[in-house]
Design a protein around this motif. Structure first.
Motif, PDB file in Angstrom:
ATOM      1  N   GLU A 166       0.843  -1.424  -0.145  1.00 16.73           N
ATOM      2  CA  GLU A 166       0.092  -0.126  -0.038  1.00 16.73           C
ATOM      3  C   GLU A 166       0.759   1.273   0.074  1.00 16.73           C
ATOM      4  O   GLU A 166       0.357   2.396  -0.336  1.00 16.73           O
ATOM      5  CB  GLU A 166      -0.903   0.074   1.221  1.00 16.73           C
ATOM      6  N   HIS A 167       2.215   1.013   0.513  1.00 19.27           N
ATOM      7  CA  HIS A 167       2.854   2.300   0.286  1.00 19.27           C
ATOM      8  C   HIS A 167       3.193   2.753  -1.177  1.00 19.27           C
ATOM      9  O   HIS A 167       3.752   2.026  -2.139  1.00 19.27           O
ATOM     10  CB  HIS A 167       4.004   2.110   0.950  1.00 19.27           C
ATOM     11  N   ASP A 168       2.741   3.862  -1.949  1.00 19.28           N
ATOM     12  CA  ASP A 168       2.890   4.289  -3.035  1.00 19.28           C
ATOM     13  C   ASP A 168       2.370   3.171  -4.228  1.00 19.28           C
ATOM     14  O   ASP A 168       3.169   3.013  -5.207  1.00 19.28           O
ATOM     15  CB  ASP A 168       4.475   4.495  -3.501  1.00 19.28           C
ATOM     16  N   LEU A 169       1.338   2.760  -3.648  1.00 19.77           N
ATOM     17  CA  LEU A 169       0.592   1.565  -4.516  1.00 19.77           C
ATOM     18  C   LEU A 169       0.239   2.192  -5.737  1.00 19.77           C
ATOM     19  O   LEU A 169      -0.174   3.105  -5.959  1.00 19.77           O
ATOM     20  CB  LEU A 169      -0.411   1.166  -3.751  1.00 19.77           C
ATOM     21  N   LYS A 170       0.326   1.186  -6.856  1.00 24.63           N
ATOM     22  CA  LYS A 170       0.050   1.575  -8.081  1.00 24.63           C
ATOM     23  C   LYS A 170      -0.777   0.495  -8.776  1.00 24.63           C
ATOM     24  O   LYS A 170      -0.852  -0.587  -8.169  1.00 24.63           O
ATOM     25  CB  LYS A 170       1.213   1.389  -9.073  1.00 24.63           C
ATOM     26  N   ALA A 171      -1.840   0.736  -9.485  1.00 20.48           N
ATOM     27  CA  ALA A 171      -2.905  -0.402  -9.948  1.00 20.48           C
ATOM     28  C   ALA A 171      -2.320  -0.941 -11.206  1.00 20.48           C
ATOM     29  O   ALA A 171      -1.686  -0.101 -11.964  1.00 20.48           O
ATOM     30  CB  ALA A 171      -4.347   0.415 -10.298  1.00 20.48           C
ATOM     31  N   PHE A 172      -2.554  -2.463 -11.290  1.00 22.07           N
ATOM     32  CA  PHE A 172      -1.729  -3.088 -12.464  1.00 22.07           C
ATOM     33  C   PHE A 172      -2.721  -2.550 -13.568  1.00 22.07           C
ATOM     34  O   PHE A 172      -4.250  -2.659 -13.572  1.00 22.07           O
ATOM     35  CB  PHE A 172      -1.736  -4.381 -12.326  1.00 22.07           C
ATOM     36  N   PRO A 173      -2.195  -2.358 -14.861  1.00 13.18           N
ATOM     37  CA  PRO A 173      -3.100  -1.903 -15.903  1.00 13.18           C
ATOM     38  C   PRO A 173      -4.199  -2.804 -16.344  1.00 13.18           C
ATOM     39  O   PRO A 173      -5.221  -2.359 -16.731  1.00 13.18           O
ATOM     40  CB  PRO A 173      -2.266  -1.497 -17.103  1.00 13.18           C
ATOM     41  N   SER A 174      -3.879  -4.102 -16.404  1.00 18.63           N
ATOM     42  CA  SER A 174      -5.039  -5.107 -16.788  1.00 18.63           C
ATOM     43  C   SER A 174      -6.041  -5.189 -15.699  1.00 18.63           C
ATOM     44  O   SER A 174      -7.131  -6.074 -16.358  1.00 18.63           O
ATOM     45  CB  SER A 174      -4.419  -6.429 -17.172  1.00 18.63           C
ATOM     46  N   GLN A 175      -6.063  -4.453 -14.701  1.00 22.55           N
ATOM     47  CA  GLN A 175      -7.085  -4.559 -13.956  1.00 22.55           C
ATOM     48  C   GLN A 175      -8.409  -4.258 -14.479  1.00 22.55           C
ATOM     49  O   GLN A 175      -9.445  -4.377 -14.115  1.00 22.55           O
ATOM     50  CB  GLN A 175      -6.746  -4.154 -12.374  1.00 22.55           C
ATOM     51  N   SER A 176      -8.254  -3.365 -15.330  1.00 28.02           N
ATOM     52  CA  SER A 176      -9.425  -2.568 -16.019  1.00 28.02           C
ATOM     53  C   SER A 176     -10.350  -3.961 -16.537  1.00 28.02           C
ATOM     54  O   SER A 176     -11.674  -3.429 -16.880  1.00 28.02           O
ATOM     55  CB  SER A 176      -8.965  -1.800 -17.416  1.00 28.02           C
ATOM     56  N   VAL A 177      -9.665  -4.976 -16.824  1.00 21.89           N
ATOM     57  CA  VAL A 177     -10.830  -6.144 -17.443  1.00 21.89           C
ATOM     58  C   VAL A 177     -11.742  -6.547 -16.295  1.00 21.89           C
ATOM     59  O   VAL A 177     -12.995  -7.130 -16.694  1.00 21.89           O
ATOM     60  CB  VAL A 177     -10.016  -7.235 -17.804  1.00 21.89           C
ATOM     61  N   VAL A 178     -11.458  -6.232 -14.975  1.00 26.50           N
ATOM     62  CA  VAL A 178     -12.218  -6.766 -14.109  1.00 26.50           C
ATOM     63  C   VAL A 178     -13.343  -5.784 -13.276  1.00 26.50           C
ATOM     64  O   VAL A 178     -14.141  -6.006 -12.577  1.00 26.50           O
ATOM     65  CB  VAL A 178     -11.594  -7.570 -13.008  1.00 26.50           C
ATOM     66  N   VAL A 207      -7.047 -17.490  -5.914  1.00 26.57           N
ATOM     67  CA  VAL A 207      -6.646 -16.284  -5.711  1.00 26.57           C
ATOM     68  C   VAL A 207      -7.372 -15.336  -6.599  1.00 26.57           C
ATOM     69  O   VAL A 207      -7.916 -14.228  -6.227  1.00 26.57           O
ATOM     70  CB  VAL A 207      -5.292 -16.022  -5.351  1.00 26.57           C
ATOM     71  N   TYR A 208      -7.195 -15.574  -7.637  1.00 29.22           N
ATOM     72  CA  TYR A 208      -7.580 -14.746  -9.008  1.00 29.22           C
ATOM     73  C   TYR A 208      -9.040 -14.499  -8.685  1.00 29.22           C
ATOM     74  O   TYR A 208      -9.806 -13.503  -9.289  1.00 29.22           O
ATOM     75  CB  TYR A 208      -7.155 -15.456 -10.425  1.00 29.22           C
ATOM     76  N   ARG A 209      -9.783 -15.724  -8.753  1.00 28.84           N
ATOM     77  CA  ARG A 209     -11.368 -15.616  -8.746  1.00 28.84           C
ATOM     78  C   ARG A 209     -11.637 -14.760  -7.508  1.00 28.84           C
ATOM     79  O   ARG A 209     -12.924 -14.217  -7.877  1.00 28.84           O
ATOM     80  CB  ARG A 209     -11.990 -17.191  -8.157  1.00 28.84           C
ATOM     81  N   LEU A 210     -11.127 -14.377  -6.655  1.00 28.72           N
ATOM     82  CA  LEU A 210     -11.688 -13.424  -5.678  1.00 28.72           C
ATOM     83  C   LEU A 210     -11.728 -11.732  -6.224  1.00 28.72           C
ATOM     84  O   LEU A 210     -12.187 -10.957  -5.395  1.00 28.72           O
ATOM     85  CB  LEU A 210     -10.597 -13.410  -4.505  1.00 28.72           C
ATOM     86  N   SER A 211     -11.298 -11.680  -7.309  1.00 26.13           N
ATOM     87  CA  SER A 211     -11.639 -10.461  -8.159  1.00 26.13           C
ATOM     88  C   SER A 211     -12.655 -10.366  -8.935  1.00 26.13           C
ATOM     89  O   SER A 211     -13.016  -9.338  -9.663  1.00 26.13           O
ATOM     90  CB  SER A 211     -10.314 -10.164  -9.228  1.00 26.13           C
ATOM     91  N   GLY A 212     -13.622 -11.589  -8.948  1.00 23.38           N
ATOM     92  CA  GLY A 212     -14.774 -11.390  -9.190  1.00 23.38           C
ATOM     93  C   GLY A 212     -15.191 -12.397 -10.109  1.00 23.38           C
ATOM     94  O   GLY A 212     -16.454 -12.548 -10.582  1.00 23.38           O
ATOM     95  N   ASP A 213     -14.493 -13.458 -10.748  1.00 22.85           N
ATOM     96  CA  ASP A 213     -15.056 -14.503 -11.467  1.00 22.85           C
ATOM     97  C   ASP A 213     -15.125 -15.795 -10.769  1.00 22.85           C
ATOM     98  O   ASP A 213     -13.918 -16.600 -10.345  1.00 22.85           O
ATOM     99  CB  ASP A 213     -13.899 -14.690 -12.883  1.00 22.85           C
ATOM    100  N   TYR A 214     -16.304 -16.038 -10.309  1.00 18.07           N
ATOM    101  CA  TYR A 214     -16.433 -17.124  -9.434  1.00 18.07           C
ATOM    102  C   TYR A 214     -16.864 -18.644 -10.160  1.00 18.07           C
ATOM    103  O   TYR A 214     -17.627 -19.435  -9.585  1.00 18.07           O
ATOM    104  CB  TYR A 214     -17.463 -16.913  -8.330  1.00 18.07           C
ATOM    105  N   ASN A 215     -16.676 -18.502 -11.535  1.00 19.78           N
ATOM    106  CA  ASN A 215     -17.004 -19.692 -12.467  1.00 19.78           C
ATOM    107  C   ASN A 215     -16.587 -21.065 -11.702  1.00 19.78           C
ATOM    108  O   ASN A 215     -14.967 -21.063 -11.507  1.00 19.78           O
ATOM    109  CB  ASN A 215     -16.584 -19.547 -13.714  1.00 19.78           C
ATOM    110  N   PRO A 216     -17.408 -21.869 -11.414  1.00 22.27           N
ATOM    111  CA  PRO A 216     -16.721 -23.155 -10.685  1.00 22.27           C
ATOM    112  C   PRO A 216     -15.735 -24.208 -11.396  1.00 22.27           C
ATOM    113  O   PRO A 216     -15.078 -24.893 -10.721  1.00 22.27           O
ATOM    114  CB  PRO A 216     -18.024 -23.903 -10.206  1.00 22.27           C
TER     115      PRO A 216
END
Length: 285
Positions: free
Chosen positions: A47-59, A181-190
């Protein structure tokens, strides 16, 4: 699929505030932070000087499974994610609120027994300023919807990679629990977590999310071409060709051609191409 209903569908805009935690969780999901001593990874997970990763725009502001609406008569069970692309107009910023608006760009009918391809676009704007931040385009192979008819939309032609050895290769390992871990960003397909559901879909174990592989390819481009500065990535797109299994190493093959980066990716352990027709544009500074 009922073509006119799909083309005229109105999807509500969605507001989405991305917290620092959201940004960190997304970055962890695509494997950043696996080397805790690497400051170029740490910038996305601390969180110190945190940057958002650009491909996060897909979620961000995902519209949900609108293709399952009964009135559209889409055989969504047979849907496959075909292509994904992003154009970054401005960097994403942790703590900002974005508004996602959506439209169906078009449908290309491949034939009665060949399915069809649906093209969709999401525009992300900054709620505070109204500025366009990211344009996200996707295509979906509708295997069960051939013969539905085509719209007037003409997709951009494919971008094949050069027929020579790559100029560079970036190999990125994935963790065995990366899909969890990745599914916690919103894709819960089983099929990404449940072995029984994965088996029913024809896989011998849960597969990695395609958009997680997309994020890993973006990592390779940032590493090789941008000195890990997310502001330098201007656009990136690719075609999904085969699934990746958690725990595999993704080898991204890079070609520098006509001012653009072209790439493919291979699951090294199986020597199978999993991403194809990749392209990216970056700024030099």
């Amino acid at each position: 699929m009922i073509l006119n209903k799909v083309m005229n569908i109105e999807l509500p805009s969605i507001e989405h505030t991305i917290s620092e935690k959201d940004c960190i969780l997304y970055a962890l999901g695509i494997g950043l932070g696996m080397d805790p001593m690497d400051p170029k990874q740490l910038q996305f997970v601390y969180e110190h000087d945190l940057k958002a990763f650009p491909s996060q725009s897909v979620v961000i502001a995902h519209p949900g499974a609108w293709v399952t609406r009964p009135e559209l008569e889409i055989n969504w069970i047979k849907l496959l994610h075909g292509e994904q692309a992003i154009t970054q107009h401005q960097p994403l910023l942790p703590g900002s609120t974005y508004v996602g608006t959506y439209k169906v760009l078009g449908v290309v009918d491949k034939g009665e027994d060949k399915g069809s391809i649906l093209y969709q676009e999401k525009a992300l704007t900054d709620k505070a300023t109204g500025d366009l931040v990211s344009t996200v385009t996707s295509s979906y192979f509708m295997r069960g919807d051939g013969g539905c008819g085509s719209s007037e939309y003409q997709p951009e032609p494919a971008r094949p990679v050069p027929e020579r050895a790559p100029d560079d290769v970036v190999s990125i390992p994935t963790a065995l629990n990366s899909a969890l871990v990745y599914r916690l960003s919103g894709d819960y397909n089983p099929i990404h977590v449940d072995p029984a559901k994965a088996a029913s879909a024809g896989f011998d174990r849960p597969i990695l999310h395609g958009l997680c592989s997309f994020g890993i390819a973006t990592r390779a481009i940032l590493h090789a071409c941008c000195d890990n500065d997310p502001a330098r990535l201007k656009s990136l797109g690719l075609r999904f060709s085969k699934p990746v299994y958690p725990g595999e190493t993704i080898a991204v093959n890079l070609w520098y051609e006509d001012g653009e980066v072209r790439f493919t990716a291979t699951a090294k352990e199986r020597d199978i191409r999993v991403l194809d027709q990749g392209f990216a544009t970056v700024s030099q500074t």
